[in-house]
Design an enzyme around this catalytic site. Sequence first.
Site, PDB file in Angstrom:
ATOM      1  N   ASP A 127      10.394   0.641   5.487  1.00  0.00           N
ATOM      2  CA  ASP A 127      10.306   1.201   4.133  1.00  0.00           C
ATOM      3  C   ASP A 127      11.670   1.554   3.526  1.00  0.00           C
ATOM      4  O   ASP A 127      11.776   1.710   2.312  1.00  0.00           O
ATOM      5  CB  ASP A 127       9.436   2.474   4.134  1.00  0.00           C
ATOM      6  N   ARG A 162      -1.513 -19.991 -12.325  1.00  0.00           N
ATOM      7  CA  ARG A 162      -2.150 -18.709 -11.986  1.00  0.00           C
ATOM      8  C   ARG A 162      -1.155 -17.564 -11.995  1.00  0.00           C
ATOM      9  O   ARG A 162       0.047 -17.763 -11.851  1.00  0.00           O
ATOM     10  CB  ARG A 162      -2.729 -18.779 -10.572  1.00  0.00           C
ATOM     11  N   MET A 169       4.271  -3.528   1.530  1.00  0.00           N
ATOM     12  CA  MET A 169       4.282  -2.153   2.054  1.00  0.00           C
ATOM     13  C   MET A 169       5.446  -1.362   1.448  1.00  0.00           C
ATOM     14  O   MET A 169       6.166  -1.862   0.593  1.00  0.00           O
ATOM     15  CB  MET A 169       4.386  -2.189   3.571  1.00  0.00           C
TER      16      MET A 169
END
Length: 341
Positions: A127, A162, A169
């Site tokens: 993180d 698309r 995360m």
Amino acid sequence: MRIGVLTGGGDCPGLNAVIRAVARLSHDLGWEVVGVRAGWRGLVDGRFAPLGPREISGILPRGGTIIGTSRTNPYKLDDGVASVRRNFEQEGLDALVAIGGEDTLGVAARLHAEHEFPVVGVPKTIDNDLSATDYTFGFDTAVFIATEAIDRLHTTAESHNRVMVVEVMGRHTGWIAVMSGIAGGADVILIPEQSVTIEQACDEIRSRHARGKDFSIVVVSEGYELEGLAEETEVDQFGHVRLSERGVGAQLAREIEERTGYETRVTVLGHVQRGGSPTPRDRVLATRYGLKAADLVHERKFGRMAALHGDSIVDVSLKEATAELKKVPKEWYQVASAFFG
Ligand code: F6P
């Protein structure tokens, strides 16, 4: 000396590289090194494993952690802290190297402050949200994996016209989203630190279509605050909810399709971001952190953590490193948003 090494919290690529570096330098100094099994759980239960030359051989490129990990918080268990201290002493340990993120190192900081526990820290987490260090190891690998996924999604997005939503995360910070988004050329990036609404995100996508770009990549961090999303209530021993359970990516994809009318798909990268071999950069950083941690033990500089400042490995206080989360500053988001729409 007899040194314990512990890996706590979510695993990440590079843990074994740190273990190897701590052990190699310690062996050279004539010390014995012992692995604590499964994070703080191993000190609560008294579970150890040898970390001799044979055990650490060949582990540099290996993902995960050879000594196991857990999200155990001794402060939340009856007799937890007393057990940690008792088992540490019974095992004849003189010092502990704790490799972890805000939770694992938060426990280390508290044990040191309250009991003068002889611990040094190494900053780990995909993180990258730990203060007092420029980077944690594991982050570079996660960004590499997420960037590769974005590259792959680009070609299929373009073929089908698309919108592709990629959920990454990062918990309460958007470091992985911002860095992989910049590297992968994302058209919109949504992170907890920036209050960009779904309608603003849809406007960016519409403006791409208006200039003939009828596919888009949206990177969303799992902790992004999406209006109307039900909050998870179950928490772990450190008080964290499982953010992946909120399904922010899936909900965002539904909203984008509904509001813009463009066909939208979602990919949730999940634990793929934490698995496998570390990048060369993470191997080098983890190795430098491990050597620094062994040095800190040698100098008996307990309550300190190895950190990266610029290109130098320095030491900072564990207390400072765990006092608050390191959020993505506005300047980084501006780099990313220069390419939105
Ligand atoms: O802290 C690392 C991390 O991978 C976060 O990005 C994520 O929210 C969390 O751990 C997932 O935890 P678990 O592995 O317990 O599902």
